[in-house]
Design a protein around this motif. Structure first.
Motif, PDB file in Angstrom:
ATOM      1  N   TYR A 160       0.844  -1.190   0.000  1.00 27.84           N
ATOM      2  CA  TYR A 160       0.000   0.000   0.000  1.00 27.84           C
ATOM      3  C   TYR A 160       0.876   1.235   0.000  1.00 27.84           C
ATOM      4  O   TYR A 160       1.960   1.256   0.574  1.00 27.84           O
ATOM      5  CB  TYR A 160      -1.014  -0.021   1.141  1.00 27.84           C
ATOM      6  CG  TYR A 160      -0.461   0.145   2.522  1.00 27.84           C
ATOM      7  CD1 TYR A 160      -0.433   1.396   3.124  1.00 27.84           C
ATOM      8  CD2 TYR A 160       0.007  -0.948   3.234  1.00 27.84           C
ATOM      9  CE1 TYR A 160       0.059   1.547   4.402  1.00 27.84           C
ATOM     10  CE2 TYR A 160       0.490  -0.802   4.509  1.00 27.84           C
ATOM     11  CZ  TYR A 160       0.530   0.450   5.087  1.00 27.84           C
ATOM     12  OH  TYR A 160       1.014   0.604   6.344  1.00 27.84           O
ATOM     13  N   ILE A 161       0.399   2.232  -0.724  1.00 26.96           N
ATOM     14  CA  ILE A 161       1.169   3.460  -0.895  1.00 26.96           C
ATOM     15  C   ILE A 161       0.269   4.657  -0.604  1.00 26.96           C
ATOM     16  O   ILE A 161      -0.950   4.588  -0.768  1.00 26.96           O
ATOM     17  CB  ILE A 161       1.747   3.564  -2.328  1.00 26.96           C
ATOM     18  CG1 ILE A 161       0.632   3.503  -3.384  1.00 26.96           C
ATOM     19  CG2 ILE A 161       2.775   2.449  -2.573  1.00 26.96           C
ATOM     20  CD1 ILE A 161       1.084   3.762  -4.804  1.00 26.96           C
ATOM     21  N   PRO A 162       0.873   5.774  -0.178  1.00 24.96           N
ATOM     22  CA  PRO A 162       0.071   6.975   0.052  1.00 24.96           C
ATOM     23  C   PRO A 162      -0.510   7.475  -1.270  1.00 24.96           C
ATOM     24  O   PRO A 162       0.135   7.390  -2.315  1.00 24.96           O
ATOM     25  CB  PRO A 162       1.070   7.989   0.616  1.00 24.96           C
ATOM     26  CG  PRO A 162       2.305   7.229   0.925  1.00 24.96           C
ATOM     27  CD  PRO A 162       2.271   5.960   0.146  1.00 24.96           C
ATOM     28  N   SER A 163      -1.712   7.995  -1.204  1.00 22.73           N
ATOM     29  CA  SER A 163      -2.332   8.598  -2.394  1.00 22.73           C
ATOM     30  C   SER A 163      -2.203  10.111  -2.285  1.00 22.73           C
ATOM     31  O   SER A 163      -2.963  10.759  -1.550  1.00 22.73           O
ATOM     32  CB  SER A 163      -3.801   8.200  -2.485  1.00 22.73           C
ATOM     33  OG  SER A 163      -4.428   8.942  -3.513  1.00 22.73           O
ATOM     34  N   GLU A 164      -1.236  10.659  -2.997  1.00 25.96           N
ATOM     35  CA  GLU A 164      -1.037  12.107  -2.962  1.00 25.96           C
ATOM     36  C   GLU A 164      -2.283  12.838  -3.457  1.00 25.96           C
ATOM     37  O   GLU A 164      -2.673  13.863  -2.904  1.00 25.96           O
ATOM     38  CB  GLU A 164       0.198  12.480  -3.766  1.00 25.96           C
ATOM     39  CG  GLU A 164       1.478  11.978  -3.127  1.00 25.96           C
ATOM     40  CD  GLU A 164       2.715  12.375  -3.915  1.00 25.96           C
ATOM     41  OE1 GLU A 164       2.678  13.400  -4.633  1.00 25.96           O
ATOM     42  OE2 GLU A 164       3.712  11.644  -3.795  1.00 25.96           O
ATOM     43  N   GLU A 165      -2.914  12.287  -4.485  1.00 26.75           N
ATOM     44  CA  GLU A 165      -4.131  12.897  -5.038  1.00 26.75           C
ATOM     45  C   GLU A 165      -5.234  12.959  -3.984  1.00 26.75           C
ATOM     46  O   GLU A 165      -5.850  14.011  -3.759  1.00 26.75           O
ATOM     47  CB  GLU A 165      -4.591  12.097  -6.254  1.00 26.75           C
ATOM     48  CG  GLU A 165      -5.848  12.621  -6.896  1.00 26.75           C
ATOM     49  CD  GLU A 165      -6.262  11.761  -8.068  1.00 26.75           C
ATOM     50  OE1 GLU A 165      -6.601  12.354  -9.103  1.00 26.75           O
ATOM     51  OE2 GLU A 165      -6.250  10.514  -7.957  1.00 26.75           O
ATOM     52  N   ASN A 166      -5.494  11.854  -3.305  1.00 28.93           N
ATOM     53  CA  ASN A 166      -6.525  11.830  -2.270  1.00 28.93           C
ATOM     54  C   ASN A 166      -6.139  12.731  -1.100  1.00 28.93           C
ATOM     55  O   ASN A 166      -6.975  13.439  -0.545  1.00 28.93           O
ATOM     56  CB  ASN A 166      -6.765  10.413  -1.765  1.00 28.93           C
ATOM     57  CG  ASN A 166      -7.420   9.528  -2.793  1.00 28.93           C
ATOM     58  OD1 ASN A 166      -7.823   9.970  -3.865  1.00 28.93           O
ATOM     59  ND2 ASN A 166      -7.496   8.247  -2.490  1.00 28.93           N
ATOM     60  N   ASN A 167      -4.870  12.687  -0.709  1.00 25.41           N
ATOM     61  CA  ASN A 167      -4.416  13.491   0.419  1.00 25.41           C
ATOM     62  C   ASN A 167      -4.577  14.990   0.135  1.00 25.41           C
ATOM     63  O   ASN A 167      -4.928  15.759   1.039  1.00 25.41           O
ATOM     64  CB  ASN A 167      -2.967  13.153   0.782  1.00 25.41           C
ATOM     65  CG  ASN A 167      -2.855  11.786   1.425  1.00 25.41           C
ATOM     66  OD1 ASN A 167      -3.820  11.254   1.969  1.00 25.41           O
ATOM     67  ND2 ASN A 167      -1.681  11.196   1.356  1.00 25.41           N
ATOM     68  N   ARG A 168      -4.345  15.395  -1.103  1.00 26.70           N
ATOM     69  CA  ARG A 168      -4.579  16.809  -1.465  1.00 26.70           C
ATOM     70  C   ARG A 168      -6.054  17.154  -1.286  1.00 26.70           C
ATOM     71  O   ARG A 168      -6.401  18.212  -0.771  1.00 26.70           O
ATOM     72  CB  ARG A 168      -4.140  17.081  -2.906  1.00 26.70           C
ATOM     73  CG  ARG A 168      -2.656  17.345  -3.050  1.00 26.70           C
ATOM     74  CD  ARG A 168      -2.297  17.917  -4.428  1.00 26.70           C
ATOM     75  NE  ARG A 168      -2.722  17.073  -5.536  1.00 26.70           N
ATOM     76  CZ  ARG A 168      -2.018  16.054  -6.029  1.00 26.70           C
ATOM     77  NH1 ARG A 168      -0.852  15.736  -5.496  1.00 26.70           N
ATOM     78  NH2 ARG A 168      -2.461  15.355  -7.041  1.00 26.70           N
ATOM     79  N   ALA A 169      -6.921  16.226  -1.699  1.00 29.76           N
ATOM     80  CA  ALA A 169      -8.366  16.482  -1.579  1.00 29.76           C
ATOM     81  C   ALA A 169      -8.792  16.558  -0.114  1.00 29.76           C
ATOM     82  O   ALA A 169      -9.648  17.368   0.245  1.00 29.76           O
ATOM     83  CB  ALA A 169      -9.158  15.392  -2.301  1.00 29.76           C
ATOM     84  N   PHE A 170      -8.192  15.721   0.736  1.00 23.05           N
ATOM     85  CA  PHE A 170      -8.536  15.713   2.160  1.00 23.05           C
ATOM     86  C   PHE A 170      -7.832  16.807   2.946  1.00 23.05           C
ATOM     87  O   PHE A 170      -8.192  17.102   4.081  1.00 23.05           O
ATOM     88  CB  PHE A 170      -8.197  14.360   2.797  1.00 23.05           C
ATOM     89  CG  PHE A 170      -9.001  13.217   2.240  1.00 23.05           C
ATOM     90  CD1 PHE A 170     -10.378  13.284   2.127  1.00 23.05           C
ATOM     91  CD2 PHE A 170      -8.373  12.052   1.831  1.00 23.05           C
ATOM     92  CE1 PHE A 170     -11.117  12.229   1.629  1.00 23.05           C
ATOM     93  CE2 PHE A 170      -9.098  10.986   1.324  1.00 23.05           C
ATOM     94  CZ  PHE A 170     -10.476  11.077   1.219  1.00 23.05           C
ATOM     95  N   GLY A 171      -6.783  17.356   2.365  1.00 27.87           N
ATOM     96  CA  GLY A 171      -6.042  18.406   3.048  1.00 27.87           C
ATOM     97  C   GLY A 171      -5.072  17.903   4.091  1.00 27.87           C
ATOM     98  O   GLY A 171      -4.535  18.670   4.888  1.00 27.87           O
ATOM     99  N   ARG A 172      -4.846  16.611   4.110  1.00 29.81           N
ATOM    100  CA  ARG A 172      -3.868  16.030   5.034  1.00 29.81           C
ATOM    101  C   ARG A 172      -3.507  14.615   4.565  1.00 29.81           C
ATOM    102  O   ARG A 172      -4.239  13.998   3.781  1.00 29.81           O
ATOM    103  CB  ARG A 172      -4.401  15.993   6.454  1.00 29.81           C
ATOM    104  CG  ARG A 172      -5.640  15.148   6.616  1.00 29.81           C
ATOM    105  CD  ARG A 172      -6.156  15.205   8.035  1.00 29.81           C
ATOM    106  NE  ARG A 172      -7.407  14.478   8.090  1.00 29.81           N
ATOM    107  CZ  ARG A 172      -7.911  14.015   9.192  1.00 29.81           C
ATOM    108  NH1 ARG A 172      -7.285  14.195  10.329  1.00 29.81           N
ATOM    109  NH2 ARG A 172      -9.046  13.385   9.188  1.00 29.81           N
TER     110      ARG A 172
END
Length: 171
Positions: free
Chosen positions: A94-106
């Protein structure tokens, strides 16, 4: 009948009739299961049983799927599972989702990355009598991997009361 149902029927019939590559594994075969050459056709279309995250040396996320026989046994609380049931475990780093994290703001989101392997448990009480009625096989990069059925089985012994299956059906 839909294409998916037709595929599931063929997999189930092939397993019952012993025509899938899994049929080449003998009941007392504790050697590598390298005689298994292919994953069951259509396994990616099987129903979801559950998901899991493993930490430590495995550090992966997993989807656990089942053919129709396995899913029905899970749903109906049938133990032991009937012959012909197949449970698949697909695993990915599993890897961090930069795209999702940008949407969530963290930083909070992880997604499937590189696949690690696919494993199958195949129920045939006679063929796999020495391993609780289950055959075990793993594929890495779509190719059969060296596995010792006795070693696989040893890990499953603590869940004997659930017919050697770690995964519980998720609501």
């Amino acid at each position: 009948m839909t294409r998916i149902r037709a595929g599931l029927l063929l997999v189930a019939l092939g397993t019952i009739l012993g025509t899938l590559p899994f049929s080449a594994i003998a009941a007392d075969d504790s050697r590598s299961m390298e005689s298994v050459e292919a994953m069951p056709a259509g396994y990616r279309d099987w129903k979801l049983i559950s998901v899991a995250h493993e930490e430590g040396s495995l550090n992966d996320i997993r989807a656990i799927l089942g053919n129709e026989i396995a899913v029905n046994a899970y749903r109906n609380g049938v133990l032991p599972f009937p012959d012909g049931a197949i449970v698949a475990r697909l695993a990915w780093r599993y890897i961090p989702s930069e795209e999702n994290n940008r949407a969530f703001g963290r930083a909070q989101s992880f997604v499937a990355g590189e696949p690690t392997n696919v494993q199958f448990m195949i129920k045939d009480a006679k063929r796999y009598a020495s391993t609780g009625g289950w055959g075990f096989v793993q594929f890495n990069d779509g190719k059969p991997a060296h596995m010792d059925a006795k070693a696989c089985f040893a890990c499953h012994v603590p869940v004997k009361d659930r017919d050697f299956l770690f995964t519980r059906y998720s609501p």
